[in-house]
Scaffold this active site. Structure first.
Site, PDB file in Angstrom:
ATOM      1  N   GLY A   1       0.789  -1.233   0.000  1.00 44.12           N
ATOM      2  CA  GLY A   1       0.000   0.000   0.000  1.00 44.12           C
ATOM      3  C   GLY A   1       0.821   1.283   0.000  1.00 44.12           C
ATOM      4  CB  THR A   2       4.215   2.281  -1.157  1.00 41.53           C
ATOM      5  OG1 THR A   2       4.228   1.759  -2.477  1.00 41.53           O
ATOM      6  CG2 THR A   2       4.950   1.351  -0.215  1.00 41.53           C
ATOM      7  CG  ASN A   3       1.261   3.293  -5.828  1.00 44.85           C
ATOM      8  OD1 ASN A   3       1.590   4.330  -6.393  1.00 44.85           O
ATOM      9  ND2 ASN A   3       1.854   2.136  -6.058  1.00 44.85           N
TER      10      ASN A   3
ATOM     11  CG  MET B   1      -1.425  -7.679  -6.611  1.00 48.30           C
ATOM     12  SD  MET B   1      -0.986  -6.616  -8.016  1.00 48.30           S
ATOM     13  CE  MET B   1       0.262  -7.623  -8.791  1.00 48.30           C
TER      14      MET B   1
ATOM     15  CG  HIS C   1       0.830  -2.419 -15.116  1.00 47.22           C
ATOM     16  ND1 HIS C   1       0.633  -3.635 -14.478  1.00 47.22           N
ATOM     17  CD2 HIS C   1       1.728  -2.656 -16.101  1.00 47.22           C
ATOM     18  CE1 HIS C   1       1.368  -4.559 -15.073  1.00 47.22           C
ATOM     19  NE2 HIS C   1       2.038  -3.991 -16.059  1.00 47.22           N
TER      20      HIS C   1
ATOM     21  CG  ASN D   1      -4.411  -1.032 -12.453  1.00 42.67           C
ATOM     22  OD1 ASN D   1      -4.193  -1.236 -11.252  1.00 42.67           O
ATOM     23  ND2 ASN D   1      -3.785  -1.704 -13.407  1.00 42.67           N
TER      24      ASN D   1
ATOM     25  CG  LEU E   1     -11.346  -6.356 -10.332  1.00 34.83           C
ATOM     26  CD1 LEU E   1     -11.134  -4.850 -10.291  1.00 34.83           C
ATOM     27  CD2 LEU E   1     -12.209  -6.808  -9.148  1.00 34.83           C
TER      28      LEU E   1
HETATM   29  C1  GAR Z   1       2.848  -1.230  -7.577  1.00 39.23           C
HETATM   30  O1  GAR Z   1       4.117  -1.264  -8.171  1.00 39.23           O
HETATM   31  C2  GAR Z   1       1.756  -1.272  -8.626  1.00 39.23           C
HETATM   32  O2  GAR Z   1       2.102  -0.578  -9.795  1.00 39.23           O
HETATM   33  C3  GAR Z   1       1.657  -2.750  -8.884  1.00 39.23           C
HETATM   34  O3  GAR Z   1       1.750  -3.332  -7.615  1.00 39.23           O
HETATM   35  C4  GAR Z   1       2.575  -2.514  -6.791  1.00 39.23           C
HETATM   36  C5  GAR Z   1       1.823  -2.234  -5.514  1.00 39.23           C
HETATM   37  O4  GAR Z   1       2.636  -1.562  -4.605  1.00 39.23           O
HETATM   38  N1  GAR Z   1       0.435  -3.082  -9.555  1.00 39.23           N
HETATM   39  C6  GAR Z   1       0.325  -4.029 -10.486  1.00 39.23           C
HETATM   40  O5  GAR Z   1       1.248  -4.742 -10.827  1.00 39.23           O
HETATM   41  C7  GAR Z   1      -1.059  -4.168 -11.103  1.00 39.23           C
HETATM   42  N2  GAR Z   1      -1.008  -4.929 -12.309  1.00 39.23           N
HETATM   43  P1  GAR Z   1       2.017  -0.857  -3.320  1.00 39.23           P
HETATM   44  O6  GAR Z   1       1.105  -1.882  -2.657  1.00 39.23           O
HETATM   45  O7  GAR Z   1       3.211  -0.549  -2.463  1.00 39.23           O
HETATM   46  O8  GAR Z   1       1.268   0.367  -3.774  1.00 39.23           O
END
Ligand code: GAR
Length: 217
Positions: free
Chosen positions: A14-16, A92, A111, A109, A95
């Site tokens: 969940g850093t985003n 992940m 990516h 989203n 859907l």
């Molecule tokens: C992020 O790098 C995001 O872009 C990727 O998962 C990571 C989640 O990091 N998403 C995907 O690969 C979706 N296809 P986070 O939990 O630290 O935000």
């Protein structure tokens, strides 16, 4: 100011999500996070949300026999919180088309690749393996096909000669954390229009300090 009501969906660290929380804590940011939903009970992002005083809900996919039931539960939770924009942030699970259709042009989203290259998993390792000179990340509207849909914002990230998978993951996340709040702001301010498979961004200009993020945040 009327703020855009966000629902953030996560599966892990969940850093985003944290980047969005930090943005929303600023008074002039045009969005608020109404609910965070994780499909995994152990997702660290749930603690981040609770720590920030945001409602955090686990909808565990393992608790449902059918994907449609799992997605109905998520839909209900988002609707209960009057969510206007769903932000997938490291969510992940694939859907289904019915769920995606219900949130058409209201779900985005992030990516970790320059889409349409490197959909799916292990994007950084695959880019390094191929020897490409730029990696990147993308924010896009969600369509039923995985990691597909109209592109809102991208960053192109130069790959250094001594790049490793870990260094590229870290570098990419820095750009992701800058872009996600910026893209949500553009949407909240009504500056993003989808037409067919393309997105037009109002006042789309390359600012001098924008580096390789295009359009500029
Ligand atoms: C992020 O790098 C995001 O872009 C990727 O998962 C990571 C989640 O990091 N998403 C995907 O690969 C979706 N296809 P986070 O939990 O630290 O935000």
């Amino acid at each position: 100011m009327r703020k855009l009501r966000l629902g953030v969906m996560i599966s892990g660290s969940g850093t985003n999500l944290q980047a969005l929380i930090n943005a929303c804590e600023k008074g002039d940011y045009p969005a608020t996070i109404e609910v965070v939903i994780s499909n995994r009970p152990d997702a660290k992002g749930l603690d981040r949300a609770r720590g920030a005083g945001i409602k955090a809900v686990c909808v565990d996919h393992k608790g449902y026999e059918e994907r449609s039931q799992f997605e109905d539960a998520i839909h209900e939770c988002l609707s209960d919180h009057k969510v206007q924009l769903v932000c997938l942030a490291g969510f992940m699970r694939l859907l289904g088309s019915e769920f995606v259709g219900r949130w058409k042009d209201r779900m985005i989203n992030i990516h970790p690749s320059l889409l349409p290259s490197y959909k799916g998993l292990h994007t950084h390792a695959r880019a390094l393996e191929d020897g490409v000179k730029f990696a990147g990340c993308t924010i896009h509207y969600v369509r039923p096909e995985m990691d597909n849909g109209p592109i809102i914002m991208q960053a192109a990230i130069p790959i250094a000669p001594d790049e490793t998978e870990d260094s590229l993951i870290a570098k990419t996340l820095e750009y992701e954390h800058r872009m996600y709040p910026a893209a949500v702001r553009l949407i909240a301010e009504g500056k993003v229009r989808v037409s067919g498979n393309k997105v037009a961004v109002k006042e789309d200009v390359a600012l001098p300090n924008a580096g390789l993020i295009n359009p500029a945040p």
